[in-house]
Design an enzyme around this catalytic site. Structure first.
Site, PDB file in Angstrom:
ATOM      1  N   THR A 130      43.311  37.412  40.382  1.00  0.00           N
ATOM      2  CA  THR A 130      43.217  38.859  40.566  1.00  0.00           C
ATOM      3  C   THR A 130      44.219  39.611  39.690  1.00  0.00           C
ATOM      4  O   THR A 130      45.356  39.172  39.511  1.00  0.00           O
ATOM      5  CB  THR A 130      43.464  39.219  42.041  1.00  0.00           C
ATOM      6  OG1 THR A 130      42.604  38.425  42.862  1.00  0.00           O
ATOM      7  CG2 THR A 130      43.186  40.683  42.302  1.00  0.00           C
ATOM      8  N   THR A 136      38.373  43.381  42.331  1.00  0.00           N
ATOM      9  CA  THR A 136      37.224  42.524  42.607  1.00  0.00           C
ATOM     10  C   THR A 136      36.378  42.274  41.368  1.00  0.00           C
ATOM     11  O   THR A 136      35.651  41.290  41.303  1.00  0.00           O
ATOM     12  CB  THR A 136      36.362  43.175  43.713  1.00  0.00           C
ATOM     13  OG1 THR A 136      37.192  43.422  44.854  1.00  0.00           O
ATOM     14  CG2 THR A 136      35.226  42.277  44.133  1.00  0.00           C
ATOM     15  N   GLU A 250      36.051  28.212  49.282  1.00  0.00           N
ATOM     16  CA  GLU A 250      37.053  29.082  49.891  1.00  0.00           C
ATOM     17  C   GLU A 250      36.447  29.933  50.999  1.00  0.00           C
ATOM     18  O   GLU A 250      37.053  30.111  52.055  1.00  0.00           O
ATOM     19  CB  GLU A 250      37.679  29.976  48.822  1.00  0.00           C
ATOM     20  CG  GLU A 250      38.769  30.883  49.355  1.00  0.00           C
ATOM     21  CD  GLU A 250      39.192  31.934  48.354  1.00  0.00           C
ATOM     22  OE1 GLU A 250      40.401  32.163  48.217  1.00  0.00           O
ATOM     23  OE2 GLU A 250      38.300  32.536  47.717  1.00  0.00           O
TER      24      GLU A 250
END
Length: 392
Positions: A130, A136, A250
């Site tokens: 990130t 995002t 994840e």
């Protein structure tokens, strides 16, 4: 299971994994995590106990000394960690990152890193993706990597890089070329694995982010960081494909953590509702107290069913983007619903740190935001499952 609670790779069942995890978590109760939270400490002894039981090797293939199991078993471990009052974030990165390396890394990388992790000599816990100006939208990351001789040079800024200061190795994503096709903005992203012990510490800077709970996450600046040529995972420019594969695992693991939190909230809420007497009877006899807990339980069980479906699909190497995302969303919403019900059931005592509710309340809230927000899951479902136009 051996007598010292260390799992071997032969004939392991889900119950074996659960029992081995419980043998560790039973030694670390709510008071342990209360102290860590208060002091912003890092659970070195907790992680060491989990690693001593080989639980960190669950997704590492047997040929490298791991259990050779899947995300189903990994999800059992983190669910129990959360159900017992702890957090899985201190070890879950090492699980899904193992999947990326085991599925897409070179034989040399697997021999080097996986074997070191199994032996307990390396913590591969940090995932550097990130960026502050991309968020995002991973296609907009500006961290770059380029070749100079027999090295890659990495330059850029990352944020929310969890456990960076406590990791021996980490995975970092960077752009190695612009996309060839403007309609495919994820082309040109590459994935690297770095042994931090072999990197000049002057070539990176980390700053801990002061967050609402004890998460140990960092902003990291890569200042022409040099890593060996063989640090590239898979093919240059195909890193986003490997990222998605890891993120599906994840999502399932995060869903399991939410399930564990939900069960912790249920246990605390039911116990208090049965014991707390007001106006001559237990407060759990009142529908206004009982119904929110019961409804949250029903929602949690539904989310749990999808968690298992997604985990089984991932372990069969089937495309499970929809199932993994929906499991994460539904589990995070159900556990947050139960967090609020548990807090409301305890009333004013829910605010008192000695009851541990407010700590778990803070810890659980992040799952509405990370590692993917609820809105992004809905975007995925609308576009990729239901076939509607892209909405963002």
């Amino acid at each position: 299971m051996t007598t010292n609670d260390q799992l071997t790779s032969e004939g392991i069942t889900l119950d074996d994994v659960l029992q081995a995890t419980q043998a560790v978590t039973s030694r670390f109760g709510d008071d342990y995590f209360y102290k860590l939270d208060k002091e912003e400490g890092f659970p070195h002894d907790y992680i060491k106990a989990l690693m001593d039981a080989s639980l960190h090797t669950v997704m590492i293939p047997e040929e490298y000394g791991g259990m050779g199991l899947g995300v189903r078993e990994a999800s059992v471990i983190v669910e129990e960690m959360h159900r017992s009052g702890g957090v899985g974030s201190m070890i879950h990165g090492q699980m899904f990152m193992m999947g990326i390396l085991a599925r897409h890394g070179s034989e040399q990388q697997k021999r080097k890193f996986l074997s070191e992790v199994v032996a307990g000599r390396m913590r591969l816990q940090s995932f550097s993706v990130t960026e502050p100006n991309a968020g995002t939208d991973t296609s907009k990351i500006t961290t770059k990597a380029w070749k100079e001789g027999n090295e890659w040079v990495v330059k850029g800024q990352k944020v929310w890089t969890s456990r960076f200061d406590h990791a021996d190795a980490f995975i970092v994503f960077a752009r190695t070329s612009p996309p060839k096709d403007p309609a495919k903005p994820f082309q040109g992203l590459s994935c690297f694995i770095a042994d931090k012990r072999e990197v000049d510490p002057k070539q990176y800077t980390s700053r801990k982010i002061d967050a609402m709970f004890n998460h140990h996450t960092y902003e990291v600046f890569y200042d022409d960081m040099r890593i060996p040529e063989d640090s590239l995972i898979g093919e240059e420019g195909n890193g986003f494909k490997y990222l998605l594969d890891g993120l599906n695992a994840e999502r399932v693991i995060i869903a399991a953590e939410c399930i564990g939190d939900g069960r912790w909230f249920i246990e605390k809420a039911v116990k208090y509702a049965n014991e707390r007497v007001i106006f001559g009877r237990p407060i759990g006899a009142n529908q206004g107290v009982q119904y929110p807990i019961a409804r949250g339980y029903a929602h949690l069980e539904a989310a749990n069913a999808l968690r298992w479906k997604a985990a089984e699909m991932f372990d069969r190497h089937e495309h499970c983007g929809a199932e993994a995302n929906m499991a994460k969303m539904l589990a995070s919403e159900a556990s947050w619903e139960l967090a609020n019900a548990c807090m409301q059931t305890h009333g004013g005592f829910g605010l008192a740190r000695e009851y541990h509710i407010e700590r778990k309340f803070r810890e659980n809230r992040v799952f509405q935001i990370a590692p993917i927000s609820t809105n992004m899951v809905l975007n995925y479902i609308g576009q990729h499952v239901l076939g509607m136009p892209r909405s963002y």
